[in-house]
Structures are given as C-alpha cells and as structure tokens.
Design an enzyme around this catalytic site. Structure first.
Site, PDB file in Angstrom:
ATOM      1  CD  GLU A  77      -2.764  -1.271   2.009  1.00 33.69           C
ATOM      2  OE1 GLU A  77      -3.543  -0.044   2.761  1.00 33.69           O
ATOM      3  OE2 GLU A  77      -3.887  -2.281   1.293  1.00 33.69           O
ATOM      4  CD  GLU A 106      -3.559  -5.964   3.039  1.00 24.43           C
ATOM      5  OE1 GLU A 106      -4.990  -4.954   3.776  1.00 24.43           O
ATOM      6  OE2 GLU A 106      -2.796  -5.553   3.191  1.00 24.43           O
TER       7      GLU A 106
HETATM    8  O1  AHR Z   1      -5.470  -5.610   6.965  1.00 26.14           O
HETATM    9  C1  AHR Z   1      -5.419  -4.928   7.000  1.00 26.14           C
HETATM   10  C2  AHR Z   1      -4.901  -3.876   6.674  1.00 26.14           C
HETATM   11  O2  AHR Z   1      -5.509  -2.930   5.483  1.00 26.14           O
HETATM   12  C3  AHR Z   1      -3.357  -3.383   6.463  1.00 26.14           C
HETATM   13  O3  AHR Z   1      -2.447  -3.541   7.387  1.00 26.14           O
HETATM   14  C4  AHR Z   1      -3.283  -2.413   5.219  1.00 26.14           C
HETATM   15  O4  AHR Z   1      -2.395  -3.302   3.663  1.00 26.14           O
HETATM   16  C5  AHR Z   1      -5.024  -2.689   4.156  1.00 26.14           C
HETATM   17  O5  AHR Z   1      -5.322  -0.851   4.700  1.00 26.14           O
END
Ligand code: AHR
Length: 498
Positions: free
Chosen positions: A173, A301
């Site tokens: 990110e 994610e």
């Molecule tokens: O999964 C929780 C968070 O969500 C992670 O650390 C981040 O990459 C995303 O914003």
C-alpha cells in the site's frame, strides 16, 4: 428452474492453489496468541506454534501465507526479529493499537510456521521506511546458500540451509500507509528495489510482487505498469490489488459483524460483488501492457471489514464471522476461479483473529468460523482446471439499488479426475432449483456437502460447532443431467464422477 451449463471438455485455465491463500500481520492477536504462543506456553504447541490452530489450517490446505504485513511491513526492520529472543529489540506497533512488539516472532518463526503448514512463503518487504540494502540483505539472509555475511548470520542463528521464498512483495500500500507515494514515483522505486531482490536460487526464482491499487484506483495500475513493466515476468511476477467489503461503504461507521438486518445482508453482498468489476477493469489495463498474461493479479488483501467487537481494542480489528461472511467468501472464491487466467493468488485478510478470519481464539479455546468451512468446501478446486460453465440467476434483494444475482458458481476438473462444482445462494428467502447439464458426459456418481444456516449463525467458544457443513443429498441424476436444490443462504460443493 435455474439452468447450469457445464462443458468439461473446454478448459479455461489452471486454478492456482494460491487463490485460497492467507495473510497474517503483526496486528492485534493474529500472530501473537492466535498462532504463536511461545514454546513455554501451557497451550499445546510445536516450537511455539499452537497445535490446534496449525491442525485446523492444515485441514483446509493453506497453500501460501503472506507476512509480516500489511501496513506493518513498511515499518518492519527484519534484523530486529532474529537472534536470541532476549536480545531482540522492542518497538511500538504504531499502526495497530500502539502495543509493544517484542519481535519474538521473526523470520525464523515465520519459516517454521510455513514448514508446519506445508505452505508456500510470501514475504512482504519494507520499501516505505526501509533501505534497498535492508531489503536486499533480507533476501540474502533467507535464500543464499553459500558464504556471505547474511548467510553466515543465518547459520549463526541456527539455520544452516537457506529457505525458499516463493513470493516477495516490494512494499505494501505504498499509495497510503507504505509511504504516500504517487504511482510514477512508486514505479521508479519498484524498478530500483526489485533489482536487489536477487535470485540466489536460480532453480526457484522468487516471484516479485509490485504494489497494486486500492480498490478502483485504475490510474495507479496504469501508471505503475507504464513506469515499471518493461522487463517481462522476471522483473515483475505479479501486481497486488486490495479490496475490502464494507456493508455501509463508510470507513467511519462500517457496521456490526453480528447485528445486521436483511437490508445490510444484501448491501454487503452487493459490495462484495464489486470484486468482479475490479478484476475486469484492472485486468483490462494489465492486458494492455501484458497481453500474454505473464504477470498475475495478486489480490493479497480481501474480505469483510466491520466495526470491532464491542469492548475490544479498536486497533486490533477483531470481528465475529457469520453466514454472511460465508457467502462473501464463497462468492469471491468463485470469482477468483472464474478469472484464474489472470488472478494467480488471493490472500484473505486475515488468517486468525483479525477481520474475516478463518479461525478465532480466546486463551486456549479455538473456533473455526463459517469462512473456514467455505475454504474447506473450496479446497477441492486447488490445482484443478477451470472448465466452462454458466448458471442462470435471478435478482434478489430488498432495495432497488442493492439487488444482486442469487447464484454464483465455478466448476473445475480436479486432479482426482472428478468434477467439482461450487454454488452459492445469496437469497435469504428462496431456495434455488438447479438443473445441471454436463454436455455429452454421463454422470455416474454425485456426492455433496453444504454449509447453510440462518444469516446470523456463527460459532462461539462456547458453541464452536453451531455452524458446520453437512452431507448434501438433495439431488437426482439422469444421464448427463443433475438436478439439485440449493437452500437459501448457503454454499454448496458437489463432486461428480463422470
Ligand atoms: O489488513 C489490515 C490492513 O488493511 C493492512 O495492514 C493494510 O495493508 C490494509 O490497509
């Protein structure tokens, strides 16, 4: 009667086991307590990893595990997590609850966890606050089989043989918590950092993953690829995508995991179906640069994100998990299968005790969530060949703007030579009668398992088996046709012998 058409002779692509991957971050009670309790714990463990959790994860054949973050990855300095534990640096986990991170779980412990799980390794490097040298030395420490400062240090710390790193993320990110970069800048940084992610083990090259977009940020995908994609798959093996399902779409008030009504149900599933559009549109941009689909879309994610359970640390992201999460999981896993020509990995966030976890723990107690059971049903697709299929659907819902198709499906030809069909029914009120046609192929035997229940149904530490799969027998077979009835609010797996 909804028609399901399957043509087992038309293969659409390989279903990487990694589509059922997981993500574990130093966040809340995911690593500490959830997975790692230390060798001296009274909770039964092997080398510090709790046995109940490892056994439950082995049952669903976790294919790959991403670590150490997440946002934590871009603050993590790997050398703090090696060597004798008493000498390891303590730090504040600024992102997640401001708690003390004692670094007792580091590289060696992660590799030991993956060894116990029998899964591939996906390390996420620190680009946001780390140096090129630091990233480069980490790769050397883990994978170099010879005499070098980092390989020697690994041996001093008790591990003679190098480990295998299957995937390496160059930042996380970086448009946000990983450095607030612009895509062109990240693209250039990617070019530089990835150069030093050396392939010491030429037989098992590391698949390097570039940081991709947040949800519908197509500009990011385009500009990163324009800047950084010009050296083929050794330069970039994959590009990530992050998308979370929020019932309300509002980060300041996401909604509760347990207290929701029928409108919230359909709103949540409508939000999760956005994944289809994201795969299609990011995929179309990737096709422009990479028409041969050499680089994978890595959805590392995904999952539901609710308000935390009342009374728990807001920075720990602990939430319960119901049949609503089971439907979210089933719909997404079907989508990943259907797009397996481009989607090469997906990692649910997160494995234990955080967000849409497959496992929850409290002290020595453990519960498998409805999401765990969906992974259990879908594991039959791992390593299979996606075959051509389509299903007729009807719109269901309570509000004009939040109508969704009732059914989703995917079908694969497994390594076991059987056909595996997974179907979700998102309707809360209507069962779906399905007539399946399997081209000219006669079906000789069928068996099935189903996960179904009331929309709020979930497992607790007191009743860890409230939600579980059952044998499914509501089908009939005639030649190349199979008729079956999918109850409302359910996820079904059928196994067919042809
Ligand atoms: O999964 C929780 C968070 O969500 C992670 O650390 C981040 O990459 C995303 O914003």
């Amino acid at each position: 009667m909804a028609k399901l058409y399957v043509n087992p002779k038309v293969k659409k692509g390989h279903i990487n086991p990694e589509l059922q991957g997981h993500f574990s971050e130093h966040l809340g009670r995911c690593i500490y307590e959830g997975i790692y309790v230390g060798e001296d714990s009274e909770i039964p463990n092997v080398n510090g990893m709790r046995t109940d959790v490892v056994e439950a994860l082995k049952e669903i054949r976790v294919p790959v595990l991403r670590w150490p973050g997440g946002c934590f990855a871009d603050e993590y300095h790997w050398k703090d997590g090696i060597g004798p534990k008493e000498g390891r640096k303590k730090m504040v986990n600024t992102h997640w609850g401001g708690v003390v991170e004692d670094n007792s779980f580091g590289t060696h412990e992660f590799m030991e966890l993956c060894r116990q799980l029998g899964c591939k390794t996906y390390i996420n490097g620190n680009m946001g606050s780390g140096t090129v040298q630091e990233m480069s030395e980490w790769v050397e420490y883990m994978t170099f089989d010879g005499i070098s400062p980092m390989a020697d240090l690994r041996k001093e710390n008790g591990h003679e043989e190098p480990w295998r790193v299957d995937y390496f993320g160059v930042g996380n990110e970086n448009w946000g918590c990983g450095g607030n970069m612009r895509p062109e800048f990240y693209g250039d940084m990617y070019r530089r950092y990835q150069t030093y992610v050396r392939n010491y083990d030429s037989k098992n090259p590391i698949c390097k993953i570039a940081c991709g977009a947040n949800a519908g940020d197509y500009h990011w995908t385009d500009k990163v690829l324009e800047t950084a994609f010009d050296h083929g798959s050794g330069f970039m093996g994959g590009m990530s995508l992050h998308y979370y399902t929020l019932p309300t779409g509002d980060w300041s008030s996401k909604g509760s995991a347990l207290e929701f009504d029928e409108k919230d149900w359909y709103r949540t599933l409508k939000a999760t179906l956005k994944m289809e559009e994201l795969i299609r549109r990011h995929g179309a941009i990737m096709d422009q640069y990479d028409p041969e689909k050499k680089i994978g879309m890595v959805i590392d994610e995904w999952g539901t994100w609710y308000d935390v359970e009342p009374g728990t640390n807001p920075g720990f992201l602990y939430q319960q998990n119901t049949m609503r999460d089971a439907l979210v999981a089933g719909i997404n896993l079907n989508l990943f299968n259907k797009n397996c020509d481009r989607v090469k990995m997906a990692n649910i966030a997160q494995m234990v005790n955080v967000l849409q976890a497959v496992i929850l723990t409290e002290g020595e107690k453990m519960a498998k969530t409805p999401t765990w059971h969906v992974f259990d049903l879908f594991q039959h697709h791992q390593d299979g060949e996606l075959v051509e299929s389509s299903i007729e659907t009807e719109e269901v819902g309570l509000e004009e703007d939040y109508m969704i198709p009732d059914l989703s499906e995917s079908v694969s030809l497994g390594k076991d030579g059987r056909l595996h069909v997974t179907v979700t029914n998102a309707s809360l009120s209507r069962k779906a009668e399905v007539e399946g046609f399997f081209a000219e192929t006669a079906v000789s035997a069928v068996k099935g398992r189903i996960l179904t229940g009331e929309m709020h149904a979930h497992n607790t530490f007191e009743e860890p088996d409230m939600v579980h799969t059952q044998e499914f027998t509501d089908f009939s077979v005639e030649g190349n046709q199979v008729r079956f009835t999918v109850p409302a609010c359910s996820v079904l797996h059928l196994e067919l012998e042809l």
